[in-house]
Design an enzyme around this catalytic site. Structure first.
Site, PDB file in Angstrom:
ATOM      1  N   ARG A  53       4.155   5.948 -10.636  1.00 44.26           N
ATOM      2  CA  ARG A  53       2.845   5.770 -11.290  1.00 44.26           C
ATOM      3  C   ARG A  53       1.865   6.892 -10.928  1.00 44.26           C
ATOM      4  NH1 ARG A  53       0.604   0.469  -8.138  1.00 44.26           N
ATOM      5  NH2 ARG A  53       2.612  -0.330  -8.815  1.00 44.26           N
ATOM      6  N   THR A 105      -0.382  -0.637  -1.690  1.00 44.42           N
ATOM      7  CA  THR A 105       0.498  -1.249  -0.691  1.00 44.42           C
ATOM      8  C   THR A 105      -0.268  -2.354   0.027  1.00 44.42           C
ATOM      9  OG1 THR A 105       1.381   0.970  -0.436  1.00 44.42           O
ATOM     10  CG2 THR A 105       2.121  -0.671   1.146  1.00 44.42           C
ATOM     11  N   GLU A 155       2.707   2.926  11.753  1.00 47.16           N
ATOM     12  CA  GLU A 155       1.376   3.089  11.167  1.00 47.16           C
ATOM     13  C   GLU A 155       0.798   1.699  10.978  1.00 47.16           C
ATOM     14  OE1 GLU A 155       0.795   5.998   8.098  1.00 47.16           O
ATOM     15  OE2 GLU A 155      -0.867   4.856   7.232  1.00 47.16           O
TER      16      GLU A 155
HETATM   17  N1  PXP Z   1      -1.065   4.795   4.771  1.00 46.57           N
HETATM   18  C1  PXP Z   1      -0.145   4.188   3.999  1.00 46.57           C
HETATM   19  C2  PXP Z   1       1.162   3.830   4.610  1.00 46.57           C
HETATM   20  C3  PXP Z   1      -0.392   3.917   2.635  1.00 46.57           C
HETATM   21  O1  PXP Z   1       0.539   3.309   1.886  1.00 46.57           O
HETATM   22  C4  PXP Z   1      -1.622   4.320   2.085  1.00 46.57           C
HETATM   23  C5  PXP Z   1      -1.895   4.091   0.631  1.00 46.57           C
HETATM   24  O2  PXP Z   1      -0.972   4.742  -0.141  1.00 46.57           O
HETATM   25  C6  PXP Z   1      -2.535   4.968   2.916  1.00 46.57           C
HETATM   26  C7  PXP Z   1      -2.252   5.171   4.259  1.00 46.57           C
HETATM   27  C8  PXP Z   1      -3.856   5.466   2.405  1.00 46.57           C
HETATM   28  O3  PXP Z   1      -4.623   4.404   1.960  1.00 46.57           O
HETATM   29  P1  PXP Z   1      -5.959   4.706   1.142  1.00 46.57           P
HETATM   30  O4  PXP Z   1      -5.545   5.423  -0.098  1.00 46.57           O
HETATM   31  O5  PXP Z   1      -6.511   3.354   0.901  1.00 46.57           O
HETATM   32  O6  PXP Z   1      -6.824   5.556   2.024  1.00 46.57           O
END
Ligand code: PXP
Length: 248
Positions: A53, A105, A155
């Site tokens: 996407r 996610t 993470e």
């Molecule tokens: N870390 C992970 C594992 C993620 O899946 C995402 C979103 O894709 C992010 C960090 C970053 O999140 P955001 O886009 O909300 O800052």
């Protein structure tokens, strides 16, 4: 040893979201990655979803060809993604849960229930030289399982903390932060490197950045949105400033 400086990984997925809204070549996420490189990012994160996407296979190829910063390749634990990661051998692979119907996610990976499967899944990635990171909730069972399967990095999913902050539910926010603090220490004691991310903004980044065991924050959606108003370079520089101030 706890490192004092904190790395910023810039997630460029949503540059591709805007590009794909029109189906052409602009804005180019690889150009955004290069700009991030010049303006204080320590790494680039991109999530190749099953439905493509946002980030495309070609984006990953071009990032691998042109980036000098380490690429953190986010992917679901599927055979297709494993083959792509083994072909490119990015610096890091972050295993995330993925549901077709979700907008982003939503939660952390269920490691404890899928331990054997995931251990087999990540072994070849480790052998190929990728650092394997697992995106999980601040939950003792999940962290201990991530350690047992041989992940080098976890993470922590900061989404619940960020949502509570945005909704003004400070009791929940503080509870989520306390959980992250305790679980970051546990993970660090187990020898895991600790990263964090999801939903972080200028308003809520600092308490997470101040957790001494956290070595990297991955931030995307807010920075790409802020880039509309400030430009990407200044948006990243302000995040960097807030992170460094919290760390100091
Ligand atoms: N870390 C992970 C594992 C993620 O899946 C995402 C979103 O894709 C992010 C960090 C970053 O999140 P955001 O886009 O909300 O800052």
């Amino acid at each position: 040893m706890v490192q004092s400086s904190l790395r910023l990984g810039v997630n460029i997925d949503h540059v591709a979201t805007v590009r794909n809204a029109r189906g052409g070549d602009t804005p180019d996420p690889v150009r955004a990655a290069r700009l991030a490189e010049e303006t204080g990012a320590d790494g680039i994160t991109a999530h190749l979803r099953e439905d493509r996407r946002h980030i495309s296979d070609r984006d990953i190829e071009r990032l691998m060809e042109t980036l000098t910063l380490p690429l953190n390749f986010e992917m679901a634990a599927t055979a297709e993604m494993q083959a792509i990661a083994l072909r490119h051998r990015p610096h890091a692979v972050c295993i995330v849960p993925e549901k077709r119907e979700e907008r982003t996610t939503e939660g952390g990976l269920e490691v404890a229930r899928e331990e054997n499967q995931l251990a087999h899944f990540i072994a070849p990635l480790r052998e190929a030289g990728c650092r394997v990171s697992i995106f999980i909730a601040a939950d003792r069972r999940q962290i201990e399982a991530a350690h047992r399967i041989g992940a080098q990095v976890i993470e922590l999913h900061t989404g619940a903390y960020c949502d509570a902050h945005a909704e003004g539910d400070f009791a929940t926010r503080d509870r989520e932060l306390a959980k992250m603090r305790e679980m970051a220490a546990l993970a660090h004691d187990l020898g895991l490197e600790v990263h964090a991310g999801h939903g972080l903004t200028y308003d809520c980044v600092q308490p997470v950045a101040a957790l001494p065991q956290v070595m990297e924050l991955n931030i995307g959606h807010f920075l790409i949105g802020e880039a509309i108003f400030l430009g990407l370079g200044p948006a990243i520089a302000e995040m960097r400033r807030l992170m460094d101030a919290a760390r100091a």
